[in-house]
Design a protein around this motif. Structure first.
Motif, PDB file in Angstrom:
ATOM      1  N   ILE A 183       1.400  -1.569  -0.195  1.00 16.68           N
ATOM      2  CA  ILE A 183       0.093   0.219  -0.109  1.00 16.68           C
ATOM      3  C   ILE A 183       0.371   0.861   0.272  1.00 16.68           C
ATOM      4  CG2 ILE A 183      -2.259  -0.949   1.229  1.00 16.68           C
ATOM      5  CD1 ILE A 183      -0.446   0.404   4.054  1.00 16.68           C
ATOM      6  N   GLY A 184       1.722   0.840   0.178  1.00 19.16           N
ATOM      7  CA  GLY A 184       3.205   2.322   0.145  1.00 19.16           C
ATOM      8  C   GLY A 184       4.663   1.923  -0.342  1.00 19.16           C
ATOM      9  N   VAL A 216      -1.243  -6.151   6.133  1.00 20.06           N
ATOM     10  CA  VAL A 216      -1.580  -6.691   7.814  1.00 20.06           C
ATOM     11  C   VAL A 216      -0.335  -6.337   8.224  1.00 20.06           C
ATOM     12  CG1 VAL A 216      -0.151  -8.851   6.473  1.00 20.06           C
ATOM     13  CG2 VAL A 216      -2.068  -9.030   7.920  1.00 20.06           C
ATOM     14  N   GLY A 217      -0.379  -6.316   8.942  1.00 16.18           N
ATOM     15  CA  GLY A 217       0.852  -6.148  10.056  1.00 16.18           C
ATOM     16  C   GLY A 217       0.716  -6.631  11.739  1.00 16.18           C
ATOM     17  N   VAL A 218       1.567  -6.483  12.363  1.00 20.26           N
ATOM     18  CA  VAL A 218       1.626  -6.832  13.819  1.00 20.26           C
ATOM     19  C   VAL A 218       0.416  -7.428  13.821  1.00 20.26           C
ATOM     20  CG1 VAL A 218       2.900  -6.828  15.566  1.00 20.26           C
ATOM     21  CG2 VAL A 218       4.543  -6.171  14.029  1.00 20.26           C
ATOM     22  N   PHE A 219      -0.190  -6.148  14.130  1.00 21.27           N
ATOM     23  CA  PHE A 219      -2.006  -6.321  14.880  1.00 21.27           C
ATOM     24  C   PHE A 219      -2.666  -7.110  14.169  1.00 21.27           C
ATOM     25  CE2 PHE A 219       0.778  -2.384  15.859  1.00 21.27           C
ATOM     26  CZ  PHE A 219       0.915  -2.443  17.518  1.00 21.27           C
ATOM     27  N   SER A 231      -1.069   0.207  10.161  1.00 20.83           N
ATOM     28  CA  SER A 231      -2.041   1.173  11.165  1.00 20.83           C
ATOM     29  C   SER A 231      -0.798   2.549  11.956  1.00 20.83           C
ATOM     30  CB  SER A 231      -1.812  -0.103  12.630  1.00 20.83           C
ATOM     31  OG  SER A 231      -0.339   0.135  12.768  1.00 20.83           O
ATOM     32  N   CYS A 232      -1.338   2.826  12.362  1.00 17.65           N
ATOM     33  CA  CYS A 232      -0.858   4.486  12.687  1.00 17.65           C
ATOM     34  C   CYS A 232       0.515   4.195  13.744  1.00 17.65           C
ATOM     35  CB  CYS A 232      -1.918   4.707  12.976  1.00 17.65           C
ATOM     36  SG  CYS A 232      -2.956   5.238  11.759  1.00 17.65           S
ATOM     37  N   GLY A 276      -8.759  -0.142  13.449  1.00 16.46           N
ATOM     38  CA  GLY A 276     -10.321   0.111  12.017  1.00 16.46           C
ATOM     39  C   GLY A 276      -9.489  -1.244  10.949  1.00 16.46           C
ATOM     40  N   PHE A 277      -8.316  -2.130  11.288  1.00 19.66           N
ATOM     41  CA  PHE A 277      -8.238  -2.628  10.624  1.00 19.66           C
ATOM     42  C   PHE A 277      -8.552  -4.231  10.232  1.00 19.66           C
ATOM     43  CE2 PHE A 277      -5.201   0.504  10.036  1.00 19.66           C
ATOM     44  CZ  PHE A 277      -5.079   1.088   8.496  1.00 19.66           C
TER      45      PHE A 277
END
Length: 372
Positions: A274-275, A289-292, A323-324, A363-364
């Motif tokens: 996404i970036g 998709v990430g750690v959370f 995520s942020c 919110g993901f």
């Protein structure tokens, strides 16, 4: 292994090409699941396999594994609810969490589960109250060196205390029939099992003098899978384990609780880039998709393999989730050809402890799982 992964990758790519589901999602391959669940335990005499539901509790995965008539290891009323939906017989369920909730104990007894682990006087008291006359087994502390996810500090007791607990459990009206241990998750040190079984053997002899006969040894899980480096094969590990068991537990029933070894290699995460950015001298790649929401084990040292469909220049990347939170960094110094934003990235050997850890932080959504 290379041919094995190539064949899996063909099936993964064919599925992606024929479906329009939006990433991120996890694909679980039936053929690999069948291969693993059929292999584990084959090399160990008198063994029974109980899949550790926590590794991947997706109901379609559980339903498929259930078709092989394996057992299941659970720790909560939520995991029990999944098995209830599938009408799994209570005789095929054990619970090896040494500290259980009151609600779970009540539901487990009501369902007819017979086997319960413990490692403290407080747990013996709970079991005596809620699970009288049930079969119980003590959690023994064993070395976890060589494991990427050690489990030796939160649970387990040393030999003398374990013996006292088994004796006390009998006095409180329980049926102390076994010993359990865990060499640590993703354990590549085959000798951990040797040390653990030897120690369990000493405990068996110690409690025999007090009239307690050990009828079951639960060797837990810990079988490793190949993420980015070679690990001992299931066959190698079980040959070693079986030879030691022949010495210390020749006629004892052996329980095995594989989780990662069953589902890990069967899973491929499909994610979208996404970036990307350059920050100082670091190249950053951001994926959805990430750690959370699926890759929590990356912060504990698990290193995944990544595939991108690019012929661009190879660079070192820091890979981060969507995520942020600045904690949401999956990996560093990953060498990949530079991909385009919007293209897919595949994360291999992602079937275990991914979705089961996922939350909807920021919110993901929790990624879907598809059994293919």
């Amino acid at each position: 292994m290379t041919n094995h992964k190539n064949t899996l990758m063909d099936r993964i790519l064919n599925w992606i090409a024929s479906h329009d589901d939006e990433p991120p999602y996890l694909l679980l391959d039936r053929e690999i699941l069948k291969e693993k669940i059929s292999l584990i335990g084959r090399g160990i005499k008198n063994s029974k396999v109980f899949y550790a539901v926590k590794a991947n509790p997706d109901i379609d995965v559980i339903r498929y594994l259930n078709s092989f008539n394996v057992g299941f290891e659970i720790a909560s009323e939520g995991e029990l609810a999944i098995l209830k939906q599938l009408n799994v017989e209570p005789e095929r369920i054990i619970t090896s969490n040494p500290v259980k909730t009151f609600k779970f104990l009540k539901e487990a007894v009501e369902y007819g589960i017979e086997y319960y682990a413990f490692d403290s006087i407080a747990e013996v008291e709970k079991l005596a109250k809620y699970t009288p006359r049930k079969k119980v087994y003590v959690r023994l502390t064993v070395p976890n060196e060589g494991s990427e996810w050690p489990l030796s500090k939160k649970f387990g007791v040393e030999m003398e205390e374990a013996a006292q607990l088994l004796i006390y459990a009998k006095q409180r009206g329980l049926d102390p029939i076994g010993i359990t241990f865990h060499v640590g998750s993703q354990c590549s040190n085959v000798y951990n099992w040797h040390t653990a079984i030897h120690k369990a053997g000493q405990l068996k002899e110690l409690v025999r003098k007090n009239g307690i006969e050990i009828k079951m040894l639960n060797i837990g899980g810990g079988y490793p899978i190949e993420y980015t480096k070679k690990v001992p094969s299931i066959e190698t590990i079980e040959t070693k384990i079986n030879s030691i068991l022949e010495e210390y537990f020749p006629d004892t029933e052996i329980f095995i609780e594989p989780g990662r070894a069953v589902v890990g290699d069967a899973g491929v995460f499909v994610s979208r880039i996404i970036g990307k950015a350059q920050r100082g001298d670091e190249n950053w790649l951001y994926i959805d998709v990430g750690v959370f929401n699926g890759l929590m084990e990356s912060i504990g040292g698990i290193k995944y393999q990544y595939i991108v469909g690019s012929r661009g220049e190879e660079k070192e990347w820091t890979i981060a989730g969507p995520s942020c939170d600045s904690f949401d960094v999956i990996d560093r110094e990953v060498v990949l050809p530079e991909p385009d934003v919007g293209s897919l990235i595949l994360i291999l050997s992602a079937g275990a402890y991914t979705i089961s850890y996922a939350s909807e932080f920021n919110g993901f959504s929790t990624p879907k799982t598809f059994l293919i």
